[in-house]
Design an enzyme around this catalytic site. Structure first.
Site, PDB file in Angstrom:
ATOM      1  N   ARG A  49       0.841  -1.188   0.000  1.00 33.46           N
ATOM      2  CA  ARG A  49       0.000   0.000   0.000  1.00 33.46           C
ATOM      3  C   ARG A  49       0.881   1.243   0.000  1.00 33.46           C
ATOM      4  O   ARG A  49       1.939   1.271   0.658  1.00 33.46           O
ATOM      5  CB  ARG A  49      -0.897   0.042   1.251  1.00 33.46           C
ATOM      6  CG  ARG A  49      -2.056  -0.927   1.225  1.00 33.46           C
ATOM      7  CD  ARG A  49      -3.111  -0.546   0.181  1.00 33.46           C
ATOM      8  NE  ARG A  49      -4.222  -1.468   0.174  1.00 33.46           N
ATOM      9  CZ  ARG A  49      -4.359  -2.500  -0.667  1.00 33.46           C
ATOM     10  NH1 ARG A  49      -3.430  -2.742  -1.574  1.00 33.46           N
ATOM     11  NH2 ARG A  49      -5.416  -3.274  -0.629  1.00 33.46           N
TER      12      ARG A  49
ATOM     13  N   HIS B  47      -0.613   0.168  -9.755  1.00 39.04           N
ATOM     14  CA  HIS B  47      -1.372  -0.764  -8.891  1.00 39.04           C
ATOM     15  C   HIS B  47      -1.857  -1.966  -9.711  1.00 39.04           C
ATOM     16  O   HIS B  47      -3.047  -2.304  -9.707  1.00 39.04           O
ATOM     17  CB  HIS B  47      -2.539  -0.050  -8.196  1.00 39.04           C
ATOM     18  CG  HIS B  47      -3.013  -0.769  -6.957  1.00 39.04           C
ATOM     19  ND1 HIS B  47      -3.415  -0.125  -5.821  1.00 39.04           N
ATOM     20  CD2 HIS B  47      -3.134  -2.094  -6.667  1.00 39.04           C
ATOM     21  CE1 HIS B  47      -3.773  -1.010  -4.902  1.00 39.04           C
ATOM     22  NE2 HIS B  47      -3.610  -2.229  -5.401  1.00 39.04           N
TER      23      HIS B  47
HETATM   24  P1  NDP Z   1      -1.881 -11.530   4.996  1.00 36.04           P
HETATM   25  O1  NDP Z   1      -2.883 -10.957   5.890  1.00 36.04           O
HETATM   26  O2  NDP Z   1      -2.026 -12.952   4.563  1.00 36.04           O
HETATM   27  O3  NDP Z   1      -0.424 -11.405   5.649  1.00 36.04           O
HETATM   28  C1  NDP Z   1       0.022 -10.299   6.344  1.00 36.04           C
HETATM   29  C2  NDP Z   1       1.430 -10.557   6.867  1.00 36.04           C
HETATM   30  O4  NDP Z   1       1.924  -9.353   7.470  1.00 36.04           O
HETATM   31  C3  NDP Z   1       1.506 -11.651   7.929  1.00 36.04           C
HETATM   32  O5  NDP Z   1       2.707 -12.358   7.775  1.00 36.04           O
HETATM   33  C4  NDP Z   1       1.539 -10.848   9.239  1.00 36.04           C
HETATM   34  O6  NDP Z   1       2.207 -11.483  10.328  1.00 36.04           O
HETATM   35  C5  NDP Z   1       2.346  -9.640   8.805  1.00 36.04           C
HETATM   36  N1  NDP Z   1       2.074  -8.488   9.677  1.00 36.04           N
HETATM   37  C6  NDP Z   1       0.899  -7.867   9.912  1.00 36.04           C
HETATM   38  N2  NDP Z   1       1.047  -6.845  10.771  1.00 36.04           N
HETATM   39  C7  NDP Z   1       2.349  -6.823  11.090  1.00 36.04           C
HETATM   40  C8  NDP Z   1       3.115  -6.000  11.938  1.00 36.04           C
HETATM   41  N3  NDP Z   1       2.582  -4.984  12.638  1.00 36.04           N
HETATM   42  N4  NDP Z   1       4.433  -6.256  12.054  1.00 36.04           N
HETATM   43  C9  NDP Z   1       4.986  -7.287  11.354  1.00 36.04           C
HETATM   44  N5  NDP Z   1       4.303  -8.112  10.518  1.00 36.04           N
HETATM   45  C10 NDP Z   1       3.005  -7.874  10.389  1.00 36.04           C
HETATM   46  O7  NDP Z   1      -1.809 -10.569   3.719  1.00 36.04           O
HETATM   47  P2  NDP Z   1      -1.566 -10.940   2.182  1.00 36.04           P
HETATM   48  O8  NDP Z   1      -0.251 -11.608   2.069  1.00 36.04           O
HETATM   49  O9  NDP Z   1      -2.747 -11.604   1.611  1.00 36.04           O
HETATM   50  O10 NDP Z   1      -1.523  -9.476   1.525  1.00 36.04           O
HETATM   51  C11 NDP Z   1      -0.620  -8.485   1.975  1.00 36.04           C
HETATM   52  C12 NDP Z   1      -1.025  -7.133   1.406  1.00 36.04           C
HETATM   53  O11 NDP Z   1      -0.680  -7.041   0.029  1.00 36.04           O
HETATM   54  C13 NDP Z   1      -2.519  -6.803   1.416  1.00 36.04           C
HETATM   55  O12 NDP Z   1      -2.958  -6.388   2.702  1.00 36.04           O
HETATM   56  C14 NDP Z   1      -2.610  -5.700   0.391  1.00 36.04           C
HETATM   57  O13 NDP Z   1      -2.436  -4.454   1.011  1.00 36.04           O
HETATM   58  C15 NDP Z   1      -1.421  -5.970  -0.541  1.00 36.04           C
HETATM   59  N6  NDP Z   1      -1.867  -6.351  -1.894  1.00 36.04           N
HETATM   60  C16 NDP Z   1      -1.467  -5.577  -2.959  1.00 36.04           C
HETATM   61  C17 NDP Z   1      -1.837  -5.912  -4.231  1.00 36.04           C
HETATM   62  C18 NDP Z   1      -1.359  -5.145  -5.409  1.00 36.04           C
HETATM   63  O14 NDP Z   1      -1.829  -5.376  -6.534  1.00 36.04           O
HETATM   64  N7  NDP Z   1      -0.410  -4.240  -5.242  1.00 36.04           N
HETATM   65  C19 NDP Z   1      -2.689  -7.085  -4.504  1.00 36.04           C
HETATM   66  C20 NDP Z   1      -3.013  -7.846  -3.326  1.00 36.04           C
HETATM   67  C21 NDP Z   1      -2.627  -7.465  -2.060  1.00 36.04           C
HETATM   68  P3  NDP Z   1       1.733 -12.920  10.910  1.00 36.04           P
HETATM   69  O15 NDP Z   1       2.061 -13.919   9.818  1.00 36.04           O
HETATM   70  O16 NDP Z   1       2.552 -13.130  12.091  1.00 36.04           O
HETATM   71  O17 NDP Z   1       0.248 -12.771  11.140  1.00 36.04           O
HETATM   72  C1  OXD Z   2      -5.739  -5.964  -3.079  1.00 37.69           C
HETATM   73  C2  OXD Z   2      -5.251  -5.033  -4.075  1.00 37.69           C
HETATM   74  O1  OXD Z   2      -5.729  -5.654  -1.884  1.00 37.69           O
HETATM   75  O2  OXD Z   2      -5.548  -5.218  -5.274  1.00 37.69           O
HETATM   76  O3  OXD Z   2      -6.132  -7.070  -3.488  1.00 37.69           O
HETATM   77  O4  OXD Z   2      -4.523  -4.108  -3.752  1.00 37.69           O
END
Ligand code: NDP
Ligand code: OXD
Length: 309
Positions: free
Chosen positions: A224, A272
């Site tokens: 993000r 994006h």
């Molecule tokens: P998940 O919810 O599966 O994973 C989040 C990860 O971040 C977990 O490993 C979690 O830790 C870790 N985490 C969360 N908070 C913290 C913190 N405060 N400190 C350290 N680690 C933290 O998310 P996804 O992998 O599915 O997606 C990640 C992000 O990618 C989405 O939220 C979205 O914003 C972005 N995205 C962007 C896209 C694009 O086209 N650019 C498309 C899709 C997604 P733990 O494993 O310990 O819970």
């Molecule tokens: C998502 C994105 O969160 O597209 O899936 O950014």
């Protein structure tokens, strides 16, 4: 029972609504703005919903995010906290993110920007880069996407580490938890952000973090825009602390035409599109999750705003 659909882009809204109507022919699926009786709405399928919209549906059973992130829903202070949120994560989205990150890690690893620059001078500039096992790549966030990306990069031979709250990591990947952040950063020559946007991670990619990377490290932000303090990155690029940045997400999207990232010689902007969700594959995941909910089962990707991601 009605399913309300909302997206800010009117064309995309029609695209999604019509695909969902095909996939769920037994349900009433309507544009959220055109619903006359809010009492009938059981599910809402949303991207960046208007503030207060979801609170106006008293019988809402679940909100389905048109995407993996839920920050666009959490941004609504009126969101009814007891209503679960279902993230949409399908195989196509995961594959697209893996392709995106592999493409840009290889580009940076093999110094493609330097070769492109040399070509403009017609310079035969041979660069010998280390091989992948000698390149340390760090992934912030080892969730669904982070783990798949980590496996993709490991399969390419990279030395991969990841940082998350728990520190749990897939086989072959070095996991760091919150207390290991400094050690994780100190070794990350290419840093990839795949964190969710939460109050804890907002502005995380800032001067104190960028300064802990090895001098000349590169950054890929596919999570993000609000994770990044843009001025801190520009300063780090200016000092050579960061060599290159690949940015898919921005504080303001579309990125304004006068933004310095557009023309920065060491920034690559993508709009994006790292892992764009489309109604064909994403719609199937959403329809399957709605059927699960209707059958009384819990979809894997169910979460609550209070958890943050
Ligand atoms: P998940 O919810 O599966 O994973 C989040 C990860 O971040 C977990 O490993 C979690 O830790 C870790 N985490 C969360 N908070 C913290 C913190 N405060 N400190 C350290 N680690 C933290 O998310 P996804 O992998 O599915 O997606 C990640 C992000 O990618 C989405 O939220 C979205 O914003 C972005 N995205 C962007 C896209 C694009 O086209 N650019 C498309 C899709 C997604 P733990 O494993 O310990 O819970
Ligand atoms: C998502 C994105 O969160 O597209 O899936 O950014």
């Amino acid at each position: 029972m009605t399913i309300a659909v909302t997206l800010p882009d009117p064309e995309k809204l029609v695209w999604w609504r019509d695909h969902l109507r095909e996939l769920l022919p037994d349900h009433h699926i309507n544009n959220a703005a055109e619903i006359s009786d809010p009492q009938t709405v059981r599910y809402a399928v949303v991207w960046k919903p208007p503030e207060g919209l979801l609170a106006s549906f008293p019988n809402l059973k679940a909100t389905i995010s048109i995407g993996a992130g839920i920050d666009h829903i959490a941004a609504d202070p009126q969101y009814p906290a007891s209503v679960p949120v279902i993230k949409t994560i399908g195989p196509d989205m995961t594959q697209r993110m893996c392709e995106y990150v592999a493409l840009h890690v290889l580009r940076l690893h093999r110094q493609l920007p330097e070769l492109q620059k040399a070509q403009t001078r017609k310079a035969w500039h041979q660069i010998v880069t280390p091989t992948a096992p000698d390149r340390k790549v760090g992934i912030l966030g080892l969730g669904h996407l982070g783990c798949h990306v980590a496996r993709t990069l490991t399969a390419l031979g990279f030395d991969v580490a990841g940082w998350s709250r728990s520190g749990a990591a897939p086989d072959g990947v070095t996991g760091f938890n919150e207390s290991g952040l400094n050690r994780f950063l100190a070794q990350s020559e290419i840093l990839i952000c795949l964190l969710p946007l939460t109050p804890e991670t907002k502005g995380f990619l800032s001067k104190p973090i960028l300064e802990q990377l090895p001098k000349g490290a590169s950054l890929i932000n596919a999570a993000r825009g609000a994770h990044l303090i843009e001025d801190d990155l520009l300063a780090a690029l200016g000092k050579g602390q960061i060599s290159y940045a690949t940015l898919d997400v921005f504080n303001t999207e579309p990125l304004p035409s006068d933004h310095p990232f557009w023309t920065h010689p060491r920034v690559l902007v993508t709009p994006h599109t790292a892992s764009l969700i489309d109604p064909v594959s994403g719609g199937k995941v959403i329809a399957a999750n709605i059927r699960k909910l209707e059958a009384g089962h819990t979809p894997d990707a169910l979460t609550y705003i209070s958890r943050g991601y």
